[in-house]
Motif scaffolding. Structure first.
Motif, mmCIF file in Angstrom:
data_model
loop_
_atom_site.group_PDB
_atom_site.id
_atom_site.type_symbol
_atom_site.label_atom_id
_atom_site.label_comp_id
_atom_site.label_asym_id
_atom_site.label_seq_id
_atom_site.Cartn_x
_atom_site.Cartn_y
_atom_site.Cartn_z
ATOM 1 N N PHE A 92 7.089 1.064 -4.477
ATOM 2 C CA PHE A 92 6.061 1.451 -3.513
ATOM 3 C C PHE A 92 5.769 2.951 -3.638
ATOM 4 C CE2 PHE A 92 5.616 -1.877 0.042
ATOM 5 C CZ PHE A 92 5.815 -2.930 -0.839
ATOM 6 N N CYS A 93 4.503 3.296 -3.581
ATOM 7 C CA CYS A 93 4.074 4.695 -3.638
ATOM 8 C C CYS A 93 4.032 5.270 -2.225
ATOM 9 C CB CYS A 93 2.678 4.807 -4.238
ATOM 10 S SG CYS A 93 2.494 4.018 -5.844
ATOM 11 N N ALA A 94 4.350 6.556 -2.094
ATOM 12 C CA ALA A 94 4.350 7.186 -0.774
ATOM 13 C C ALA A 94 4.050 8.676 -0.897
ATOM 14 C CB ALA A 94 5.707 6.996 -0.102
ATOM 15 N N VAL A 95 3.281 9.196 0.043
ATOM 16 C CA VAL A 95 3.066 10.643 0.121
ATOM 17 C C VAL A 95 3.275 11.108 1.555
ATOM 18 C CG1 VAL A 95 1.572 10.982 -1.893
ATOM 19 C CG2 VAL A 95 0.555 10.290 0.291
ATOM 20 N N MET A 96 3.988 12.233 1.680
ATOM 21 C CA MET A 96 4.254 12.831 2.990
ATOM 22 C C MET A 96 3.248 13.949 3.241
ATOM 23 S SD MET A 96 8.372 13.199 2.805
ATOM 24 C CE MET A 96 8.438 13.498 1.053
ATOM 25 N N THR A 97 2.753 14.006 4.469
ATOM 26 C CA THR A 97 1.779 15.039 4.802
ATOM 27 C C THR A 97 1.963 15.523 6.242
ATOM 28 O OG1 THR A 97 0.188 13.342 5.448
ATOM 29 C CG2 THR A 97 -0.028 14.215 3.212
ATOM 30 N N ALA A 98 1.339 16.678 6.525
ATOM 31 C CA ALA A 98 1.265 17.211 7.888
ATOM 32 C C ALA A 98 0.075 18.173 7.917
ATOM 33 C CB ALA A 98 2.549 17.944 8.258
ATOM 34 N N ASP A 99 -1.102 17.692 7.628
ATOM 35 C CA ASP A 99 -2.416 18.384 7.561
ATOM 36 C C ASP A 99 -3.112 18.129 6.222
ATOM 37 O OD1 ASP A 99 -2.208 19.424 10.111
ATOM 38 O OD2 ASP A 99 -1.692 21.449 9.437
ATOM 39 N N CYS A 100 -2.343 18.136 5.113
ATOM 40 C CA CYS A 100 -2.921 17.803 3.810
ATOM 41 C C CYS A 100 -3.470 16.367 3.864
ATOM 42 C CB CYS A 100 -1.875 17.880 2.708
ATOM 43 S SG CYS A 100 -1.337 19.562 2.348
ATOM 44 N N VAL A 101 -4.287 16.020 2.866
ATOM 45 C CA VAL A 101 -4.963 14.713 2.896
ATOM 46 C C VAL A 101 -4.154 13.669 2.126
ATOM 47 C CG1 VAL A 101 -7.135 13.504 2.469
ATOM 48 C CG2 VAL A 101 -7.142 15.996 2.844
ATOM 49 N N PRO A 102 -3.757 12.580 2.797
ATOM 50 C CA PRO A 102 -3.163 11.457 2.073
ATOM 51 C C PRO A 102 -4.264 10.473 1.665
ATOM 52 C CG PRO A 102 -2.867 11.135 4.444
ATOM 53 C CD PRO A 102 -3.714 12.378 4.262
ATOM 54 N N VAL A 103 -4.250 10.061 0.400
ATOM 55 C CA VAL A 103 -5.238 9.078 -0.070
ATOM 56 C C VAL A 103 -4.478 7.887 -0.649
ATOM 57 C CG1 VAL A 103 -7.144 8.634 -1.673
ATOM 58 C CG2 VAL A 103 -6.903 10.897 -0.626
ATOM 59 N N LEU A 104 -4.825 6.699 -0.191
ATOM 60 C CA LEU A 104 -4.256 5.464 -0.740
ATOM 61 C C LEU A 104 -5.340 4.734 -1.516
ATOM 62 C CD1 LEU A 104 -2.163 4.154 2.321
ATOM 63 C CD2 LEU A 104 -1.388 5.551 0.392
ATOM 64 N N LEU A 105 -4.944 4.117 -2.635
ATOM 65 C CA LEU A 105 -5.896 3.386 -3.485
ATOM 66 C C LEU A 105 -5.317 2.028 -3.850
ATOM 67 C CD1 LEU A 105 -6.622 6.294 -5.980
ATOM 68 C CD2 LEU A 105 -8.406 5.178 -4.651
ATOM 69 N N CYS A 106 -6.195 1.020 -3.947
ATOM 70 C CA CYS A 106 -5.783 -0.254 -4.536
ATOM 71 C C CYS A 106 -6.995 -0.875 -5.204
ATOM 72 C CB CYS A 106 -5.192 -1.196 -3.493
ATOM 73 S SG CYS A 106 -6.373 -1.857 -2.309
ATOM 74 N N ASP A 107 -6.736 -1.762 -6.173
ATOM 75 C CA ASP A 107 -7.866 -2.432 -6.820
ATOM 76 C C ASP A 107 -8.151 -3.742 -6.094
ATOM 77 O OD1 ASP A 107 -5.482 -3.661 -7.957
ATOM 78 O OD2 ASP A 107 -6.889 -4.734 -9.243
ATOM 79 N N SER A 108 -9.331 -4.288 -6.328
ATOM 80 C CA SER A 108 -9.792 -5.427 -5.530
ATOM 81 C C SER A 108 -9.035 -6.713 -5.843
ATOM 82 C CB SER A 108 -11.294 -5.641 -5.748
ATOM 83 O OG SER A 108 -11.543 -5.822 -7.133
ATOM 84 N N ARG A 109 -8.274 -6.737 -6.962
ATOM 85 C CA ARG A 109 -7.506 -7.939 -7.287
ATOM 86 C C ARG A 109 -6.051 -7.840 -6.817
ATOM 87 N NH1 ARG A 109 -7.064 -9.080 -12.937
ATOM 88 N NH2 ARG A 109 -7.092 -6.818 -13.216
ATOM 89 N N GLY A 110 -5.675 -6.666 -6.309
ATOM 90 C CA GLY A 110 -4.298 -6.500 -5.840
ATOM 91 C C GLY A 110 -3.296 -6.423 -6.965
ATOM 92 N N THR A 111 -3.629 -5.689 -8.023
ATOM 93 C CA THR A 111 -2.719 -5.552 -9.168
ATOM 94 C C THR A 111 -2.193 -4.133 -9.334
ATOM 95 O OG1 THR A 111 -4.495 -5.014 -10.720
ATOM 96 C CG2 THR A 111 -3.970 -7.351 -10.419
ATOM 97 N N GLU A 112 -2.789 -3.187 -8.628
ATOM 98 C CA GLU A 112 -2.442 -1.786 -8.860
ATOM 99 C C GLU A 112 -2.694 -0.977 -7.585
ATOM 100 O OE1 GLU A 112 -4.959 0.118 -11.789
ATOM 101 O OE2 GLU A 112 -3.282 1.306 -12.543
ATOM 102 N N VAL A 113 -1.770 -0.059 -7.292
ATOM 103 C CA VAL A 113 -1.924 0.794 -6.107
ATOM 104 C C VAL A 113 -1.582 2.239 -6.476
ATOM 105 C CG1 VAL A 113 -1.418 -1.037 -4.427
ATOM 106 C CG2 VAL A 113 0.458 0.351 -5.360
#
Ligand SMILES: [Zn+2]
Length: 239
Positions: A92-113
């Protein structure tokens, strides 16, 4: 008062995505609540207990974020990076923030995040395009979520930093304070996603500084005279 919530997006069913808040958890004082940042001076046992509450916590690849533009593809022995990509259900991918921008991405087939930590330095080096280019899915098949981050009314920067983003004139305005500007970091993230070919973008439109009881905000804490504060985490993975 939930400890985490899911992005309001149309992701495939096998994609797990959530963003934590300050609610719940074992941390005290300036870190009060569910701090997941191990690097911010909080008690390590408290942070460990906080992390253990999180869904799928045993699959999270925690990063040592350095405001660079390096992107890891999981699994990896490396942790020093500001973005991660996964095509494996165990990672699982994770990013910690406290003002910076967190961006999450996934593809429409659910094969990559992917998860991206984008502060002003990450946006300046375009870590978003870097991450999208390292994903195998075509950018047109991706959907993105822009998580809670400091809003354009609360992120004041000196002239030199505003200059870096002068091509994004719609999301920069002069501050009432001389030689200062107000920069909309989540707005820049959305524009850079579109430039990278990701048109399916959902913005949380939540500000860490405006909601300091719900999210950690580095700048709010600083304005309160605190030396340090915690971090919340945005997580994405496949199951
Ligand atoms: Zn705000």
């Amino acid at each position: 008062m939930t400890s985490w919530f899911s992005p309001d997006w149309a992701a495939p069913e096998n994609v797990v995505a959530y963003c934590t808040t300050r609610h719940g958890g074992f941390s005290t004082q300036g870190y009060h609540g569910l701090n997941v940042g191990m690097h911010v001076g909080d008690s390590a046992p408290a942070v460990e207990k906080n992390r253990e509450i999180l869904p799928f916590h045993e699959r999270i690849h925690w990063l040592n974020q350095v405001h660079g533009k390096k992107v890891l593809t999981l699994p990896s022995d490396d942790t020093t990076a500001d973005a991660a990509i996964s095509r494996s259900a165990n990672q699982f991918c994770a990013v910690m923030t406290a003002d910076c921008v967190p961006v999450l991405l996934c593809d429409s087939r659910g094969t990559e995040v992917a998860a991206i930590h984008a502060g002003w330095k990450g946006l300046a080096s375009n870590i978003i395009a870097e991450t999208v280019s390292k994903m195998v899915s075509p950018s047109s098949s991706l959907c993105a979520w822009v998580g809670p981050a400091i809003c354009g009314d609360h992120y004041e920067v000196p002239d030199q930093i505003a200059q870096v983003f002068r091509s994004f004139s719609d999301v920069i305005k002069p501050s009432p304070n001389t030689q200062k500007y107000l920069v909309n970091l989540p707005g820049i993230a959305q524009l850079q996603l579109k430039e990278a070919g990701v048109t399916n973008v959902v913005a949380s439109d939540r500000c860490t500084y405006c909601e300091p009881l719900t999210f950690y905000s580095h700048r709010y804490a600083t304005h309160q005279g605190l030396q340090a504060t915690g971090r919340f985490v945005s997580v994405i993975g496949l199951r």
